[in-house]
Write an enzyme that holds these catalytic residues in place. Structure first.
Site, PDB file in Angstrom:
ATOM      1  N   PRO A 150       2.810  -0.692 -12.698  1.00 28.17           N
ATOM      2  CA  PRO A 150       1.729  -1.555 -12.218  1.00 28.17           C
ATOM      3  C   PRO A 150       0.842  -0.864 -11.179  1.00 28.17           C
ATOM      4  O   PRO A 150       1.325  -0.401 -10.143  1.00 28.17           O
ATOM      5  CB  PRO A 150       2.488  -2.729 -11.598  1.00 28.17           C
ATOM      6  CG  PRO A 150       3.848  -2.704 -12.228  1.00 28.17           C
ATOM      7  CD  PRO A 150       4.137  -1.250 -12.447  1.00 28.17           C
ATOM      8  N   GLU A 151      -0.427  -0.772 -11.488  1.00 26.05           N
ATOM      9  CA  GLU A 151      -1.426  -0.300 -10.536  1.00 26.05           C
ATOM     10  C   GLU A 151      -2.558  -1.315 -10.543  1.00 26.05           C
ATOM     11  O   GLU A 151      -2.409  -2.415 -11.091  1.00 26.05           O
ATOM     12  CB  GLU A 151      -1.864   1.124 -10.882  1.00 26.05           C
ATOM     13  CG  GLU A 151      -0.680   2.081 -10.926  1.00 26.05           C
ATOM     14  CD  GLU A 151      -1.051   3.567 -10.928  1.00 26.05           C
ATOM     15  OE1 GLU A 151      -2.175   3.915 -10.522  1.00 26.05           O
ATOM     16  OE2 GLU A 151      -0.195   4.368 -11.346  1.00 26.05           O
ATOM     17  N   LYS A 179      -2.835  -4.187  -5.228  1.00 25.45           N
ATOM     18  CA  LYS A 179      -1.650  -4.354  -6.057  1.00 25.45           C
ATOM     19  C   LYS A 179      -0.943  -5.685  -5.788  1.00 25.45           C
ATOM     20  O   LYS A 179       0.163  -5.911  -6.276  1.00 25.45           O
ATOM     21  CB  LYS A 179      -0.682  -3.196  -5.822  1.00 25.45           C
ATOM     22  CG  LYS A 179      -1.249  -1.828  -6.180  1.00 25.45           C
ATOM     23  CD  LYS A 179      -0.190  -0.766  -5.949  1.00 25.45           C
ATOM     24  CE  LYS A 179      -0.743   0.630  -6.188  1.00 25.45           C
ATOM     25  NZ  LYS A 179       0.289   1.669  -5.960  1.00 25.45           N
ATOM     26  N   ARG A 184       7.951   9.239  -6.375  1.00 22.45           N
ATOM     27  CA  ARG A 184       6.522   9.424  -6.557  1.00 22.45           C
ATOM     28  C   ARG A 184       6.276  10.620  -7.468  1.00 22.45           C
ATOM     29  O   ARG A 184       5.861  11.685  -7.022  1.00 22.45           O
ATOM     30  CB  ARG A 184       5.830   9.616  -5.206  1.00 22.45           C
ATOM     31  CG  ARG A 184       5.788   8.317  -4.405  1.00 22.45           C
ATOM     32  CD  ARG A 184       5.001   8.445  -3.137  1.00 22.45           C
ATOM     33  NE  ARG A 184       4.772   7.141  -2.536  1.00 22.45           N
ATOM     34  CZ  ARG A 184       4.209   6.954  -1.353  1.00 22.45           C
ATOM     35  NH1 ARG A 184       3.830   8.002  -0.636  1.00 22.45           N
ATOM     36  NH2 ARG A 184       4.016   5.744  -0.880  1.00 22.45           N
TER      37      ARG A 184
END
Length: 281
Positions: free
Chosen positions: A2-3, A51, A250
């Site tokens: 999700p971005e 977000k 990340r």
């Protein structure tokens, strides 16, 4: 993952399914709100903020949710089987006479007064898909700490809201620099392009079921998820490594030929076999 574009789509689904309707059922499966019942309240709207998702109800209440890495909202019709995951992953259920919204794996779920929304989203920078978008301010925020790695600056939602690991990697590729380049070393002509390019990427994809940054028929993304396959431009194997302090996953993808600038520091975990497979054709 999700971005900003994914969250925008989730907000639209929730708004179209629930807005203007009274809840016939509500269920919050977290201890803090286990006894809260919003049945009878009308849903006013759902809006995205970076977000974050804000679903507002009459009576001045807002449900604040954040999808983080694996969360999702699914909408089902009357009698339709819920297919978003096992029941133990459900965190929230909002039902109307003809639609039911089910929140799976929501890492953040909070009920607050609508007047207090700034407490949870007021720290965010300009929203790439929001009415407050300000490219000059966003760029100034990114460049405010010249020594900071560009990839880290792009992920910082206080600078600009909506970019995650995917768009960080793709944006740095399109700018021709590595995510480890100090933000202050970004050439002026590329810095000038950065805000508009970032906004264009998210706007282009907010209505698409699958993200596309390449414009190519068989390949969706330039570098994200492609290690160790060849770069689509130069055929050098794409690399992937972690970026940041190690407290969060990340994964950061880059082409060592097409992108100039520093590589990860010695000792940074690098994954030569891609741990994050995705659809590429």
């Amino acid at each position: 993952m999700p971005e900003g574009d994914t969250v925008w789509q989730a907000a639209r689904r929730l708004h179209e399914a629930l807005a203007g309707k009274a809840l016939t059922h509500s269920d919050f499966r977290v201890p803090k709100y286990a006894t809260v019942d919003l049945t009878g309240r009308r849903v006013l709207n759902t809006i995205p903020r970076g977000k974050h998702l804000l679903t507002r109800f009459e009576g001045g209440l807002t449900l604040h949710t954040h999808l983080r890495m694996e969360g999702t909202w699914k909408v089902y019709g009357t009698g339709e089987r819920w297919r978003g995951g096992p029941a133990y992953q459900i965190r929230a259920v909002l039902g109307t006479a003809d639609r039911t919204a089910v929140g799976y794996r929501l890492q953040v779920l909070e009920l607050l007064r609508t007047t207090e929304e700034e407490r949870v989203v007021g720290h965010l920078g300009p929203d790439l898909l929001g009415p407050d978008w300000d490219p000059e301010r966003a760029l100034a925020n990114v460049l405010a700490d010249p020594a900071r790695e560009l990839g880290e600056a792009l992920l910082d939602q206080r600078n600009l809201a909506g970019i995650g690991n995917v768009y960080k990697s793709e944006l740095c590729f399109l700018l021709g620099v590595t995510p480890w380049l100090p933000a202050g070393a970004l050439p002026a002509d590329r810095a000038e392009r950065l805000p508009g390019l970032a906004k264009r990427l998210l706007e282009t994809n907010r209505d698409r079921p699958v993200r596309q940054t390449t414009g190519l028929h068989r390949h969706d993304l330039f570098v994200y998820g492609r290690a160790p396959r060849p770069c689509l431009r130069c055929h050098t194997p794409v690399r992937v490594a972690d970026q940041g302090d190690g407290t969060q996953e990340r994964p950061t993808y880059w082409c060592p030929t097409c992108q100039s600038g520093p590589a990860p520091a010695p000792g940074t975990p690098q994954r030569w076999r891609d741990k994050y497979p995705r659809r590429t054709s």
